[in-house]
Scaffold this motif. Sequence first.
Motif, mmCIF file in Angstrom:
data_model
loop_
_atom_site.group_PDB
_atom_site.id
_atom_site.type_symbol
_atom_site.label_atom_id
_atom_site.label_comp_id
_atom_site.label_asym_id
_atom_site.label_seq_id
_atom_site.Cartn_x
_atom_site.Cartn_y
_atom_site.Cartn_z
ATOM 1 N N ILE A 27 0.837 -1.203 0.000
ATOM 2 C CA ILE A 27 0.000 0.000 0.000
ATOM 3 C C ILE A 27 0.873 1.256 0.000
ATOM 4 C CG2 ILE A 27 -1.650 1.342 1.335
ATOM 5 C CD1 ILE A 27 -2.853 -1.048 -0.092
ATOM 6 N N LYS A 28 1.942 1.229 0.794
ATOM 7 C CA LYS A 28 2.846 2.379 0.887
ATOM 8 C C LYS A 28 3.540 2.635 -0.454
ATOM 9 C CE LYS A 28 6.770 4.170 3.537
ATOM 10 N NZ LYS A 28 7.726 3.894 4.643
ATOM 11 N N LEU A 29 4.039 1.568 -1.086
ATOM 12 C CA LEU A 29 4.722 1.702 -2.367
ATOM 13 C C LEU A 29 3.758 2.165 -3.459
ATOM 14 C CD1 LEU A 29 6.980 -1.500 -2.399
ATOM 15 C CD2 LEU A 29 7.588 0.823 -1.700
ATOM 16 N N GLN A 30 2.549 1.603 -3.440
ATOM 17 C CA GLN A 30 1.559 1.976 -4.440
ATOM 18 C C GLN A 30 1.133 3.431 -4.273
ATOM 19 O OE1 GLN A 30 -1.847 -0.590 -4.545
ATOM 20 N NE2 GLN A 30 -2.680 0.321 -6.401
ATOM 21 N N SER A 31 1.051 3.882 -3.029
ATOM 22 C CA SER A 31 0.687 5.274 -2.761
ATOM 23 C C SER A 31 1.722 6.225 -3.342
ATOM 24 C CB SER A 31 0.557 5.495 -1.252
ATOM 25 O OG SER A 31 0.282 6.853 -0.969
ATOM 26 N N PHE A 33 3.723 5.533 -5.813
ATOM 27 C CA PHE A 33 3.600 5.387 -7.266
ATOM 28 C C PHE A 33 2.472 6.279 -7.783
ATOM 29 C CE2 PHE A 33 4.171 2.934 -11.171
ATOM 30 C CZ PHE A 33 2.923 3.035 -11.780
ATOM 31 N N ASN A 34 1.315 6.228 -7.138
ATOM 32 C CA ASN A 34 0.166 7.032 -7.560
ATOM 33 C C ASN A 34 0.436 8.525 -7.403
ATOM 34 O OD1 ASN A 34 -1.247 4.699 -8.146
ATOM 35 N ND2 ASN A 34 -2.290 4.633 -6.175
ATOM 36 N N LYS A 35 1.187 8.879 -6.367
ATOM 37 C CA LYS A 35 1.551 10.281 -6.168
ATOM 38 C C LYS A 35 2.435 10.769 -7.311
ATOM 39 C CE LYS A 35 3.582 13.437 -2.761
ATOM 40 N NZ LYS A 35 4.231 13.535 -1.424
ATOM 41 N N GLY A 36 3.347 9.875 -7.764
ATOM 42 C CA GLY A 36 4.197 10.220 -8.906
ATOM 43 C C GLY A 36 3.378 10.423 -10.160
ATOM 44 N N LEU A 37 2.377 9.555 -10.382
ATOM 45 C CA LEU A 37 1.507 9.696 -11.551
ATOM 46 C C LEU A 37 0.720 11.000 -11.494
ATOM 47 C CD1 LEU A 37 -0.030 6.154 -12.213
ATOM 48 C CD2 LEU A 37 1.616 7.407 -13.626
ATOM 49 N N GLN A 42 0.021 16.624 -13.667
ATOM 50 C CA GLN A 42 -0.032 18.060 -13.435
ATOM 51 C C GLN A 42 0.948 18.825 -14.312
ATOM 52 O OE1 GLN A 42 0.596 18.700 -9.237
ATOM 53 N NE2 GLN A 42 -1.250 17.576 -8.641
ATOM 54 N N GLN A 43 2.056 18.175 -14.679
ATOM 55 C CA GLN A 43 3.080 18.924 -15.408
ATOM 56 C C GLN A 43 3.290 18.484 -16.857
ATOM 57 O OE1 GLN A 43 6.531 18.463 -12.915
ATOM 58 N NE2 GLN A 43 7.009 16.411 -13.638
ATOM 59 N N VAL A 44 2.664 17.381 -17.288
ATOM 60 C CA VAL A 44 2.851 16.931 -18.660
ATOM 61 C C VAL A 44 2.162 17.896 -19.632
ATOM 62 C CG1 VAL A 44 0.786 15.460 -18.723
ATOM 63 C CG2 VAL A 44 2.736 14.948 -20.214
ATOM 64 N N LYS A 45 2.785 18.127 -20.757
ATOM 65 C CA LYS A 45 2.234 19.006 -21.787
ATOM 66 C C LYS A 45 1.897 18.176 -23.022
ATOM 67 C CE LYS A 45 4.822 23.086 -20.258
ATOM 68 N NZ LYS A 45 5.806 24.135 -20.649
ATOM 69 N N ALA A 46 0.717 18.417 -23.555
ATOM 70 C CA ALA A 46 0.262 17.652 -24.718
ATOM 71 C C ALA A 46 1.196 17.894 -25.906
ATOM 72 C CB ALA A 46 -1.157 18.053 -25.086
ATOM 73 N N PRO A 47 1.714 16.844 -26.524
ATOM 74 C CA PRO A 47 2.599 17.010 -27.691
ATOM 75 C C PRO A 47 1.806 17.417 -28.922
ATOM 76 C CG PRO A 47 2.174 14.685 -27.303
ATOM 77 C CD PRO A 47 1.542 15.425 -26.153
ATOM 78 N N LYS A 48 2.477 18.095 -29.830
ATOM 79 C CA LYS A 48 1.830 18.513 -31.077
ATOM 80 C C LYS A 48 1.711 17.335 -32.034
ATOM 81 C CE LYS A 48 3.437 23.313 -30.882
ATOM 82 N NZ LYS A 48 4.199 24.380 -31.583
ATOM 83 N N LYS A 49 0.695 17.386 -32.865
ATOM 84 C CA LYS A 49 0.470 16.334 -33.858
ATOM 85 C C LYS A 49 1.252 16.684 -35.128
ATOM 86 C CE LYS A 49 -3.978 14.782 -32.087
ATOM 87 N NZ LYS A 49 -3.967 15.573 -30.849
ATOM 88 N N ASN A 50 2.498 16.259 -35.182
ATOM 89 C CA ASN A 50 3.374 16.556 -36.317
ATOM 90 C C ASN A 50 3.363 15.471 -37.380
ATOM 91 O OD1 ASN A 50 4.375 19.063 -35.363
ATOM 92 N ND2 ASN A 50 5.731 17.996 -33.939
ATOM 93 N N GLY A 51 2.671 14.380 -37.130
ATOM 94 C CA GLY A 51 2.579 13.309 -38.117
ATOM 95 C C GLY A 51 1.346 13.492 -38.976
ATOM 96 N N HIS A 52 1.491 13.249 -40.274
ATOM 97 C CA HIS A 52 0.389 13.430 -41.214
ATOM 98 C C HIS A 52 0.301 12.223 -42.146
ATOM 99 C CE1 HIS A 52 0.665 17.559 -39.797
ATOM 100 N NE2 HIS A 52 1.934 17.571 -40.188
ATOM 101 N N LYS A 81 9.734 14.264 -15.049
ATOM 102 C CA LYS A 81 10.795 14.853 -14.243
ATOM 103 C C LYS A 81 10.343 15.037 -12.797
ATOM 104 C CE LYS A 81 13.245 17.332 -17.917
ATOM 105 N NZ LYS A 81 13.630 18.662 -18.456
ATOM 106 N N ASP A 82 11.192 14.616 -11.866
ATOM 107 C CA ASP A 82 10.956 14.778 -10.426
ATOM 108 C C ASP A 82 9.736 14.010 -9.926
ATOM 109 O OD1 ASP A 82 11.827 18.215 -10.933
ATOM 110 O OD2 ASP A 82 13.158 16.596 -10.258
ATOM 111 N N THR A 83 9.303 12.976 -10.664
ATOM 112 C CA THR A 83 8.172 12.165 -10.207
ATOM 113 C C THR A 83 8.618 10.842 -9.595
ATOM 114 O OG1 THR A 83 7.908 11.012 -12.330
ATOM 115 C CG2 THR A 83 6.739 13.119 -12.055
#
Length: 256
Positions: A27-31, A33-37, A42-52, A81-83
């Motif tokens: 439970i501690k390890l999973q907690s 892990f979930n905190k990292g997710l 919160q900080q991930v940025k959606a990548p641009k769709k550069n493929g056509h 980063k930092d997760t």
Amino acid sequence: MNISEPTENANVLESRSQIEVDYQLKIKLQSAFNKGLSHFRQQVKAPKKNGHVGYKTKSGGKNYDYVLLEDLIKAIDEGLKDTGLAWYQDCETANGVVRVRTIVTHENGYSKSSSWMEFKTSGNPQDAGSAMTYAKRYSLGTTFGVSSEADDDGQQATKAAPSNRTAQQPAHRNNGTQQNNCQPLPVTKQQATTLNGLFEAMSKAASAPIEAVRNGYLEKLNVSQVNDLMHDGANQLISLVTAQLKKQSEKGNSND
């Protein structure tokens, strides 16, 4: 009187106690892990769709925009980063079937695997490479909850190559149906920094020269420098060294 009864009861109690300890640790390890997710989201940025992709149908032509695998990997690695999280993928091909799964690991040793993503192909190397690219992109995107496509471009991976490359696509980049992604991507700067830090920590924990520690791990993947690693190999080493550091720390605590 059964003289073995007290011993048996003691063993049962000890077993139950160990199960409870293991459960609480999980439970501690999973907690963590979930905190990292959560931090990642919160900080991930959606990548641009550069493929056509453009291809012909009976009713005319269709075009799809999607995220290139390399851009998806870059966005996810930046978001991690930092997760305390890292990832790698298993990739298999057999009898015209390609399959991929994504494994996400935490620095505390906890990990989760996605389900296998499978596609049946004609067996042609180009079709297999296209399906592999799509499977890796789709598995990675769905595992981290990052959208990688605007529509069903998976149809291209399993049925046919595109009829042409649109003018918007840079000439030096292949679209998802032209790449053979069985060739691994190189190690990222973030991965290299993480590994060097882990090697230094292991050097101190094991009281061994850092050169010996670094070389010992790199030899496992038949490379002599961190920058010679591939992306998946780097993630595997990160997970390995992190797990062994954890064991080293537990061993040291038990000797106190």
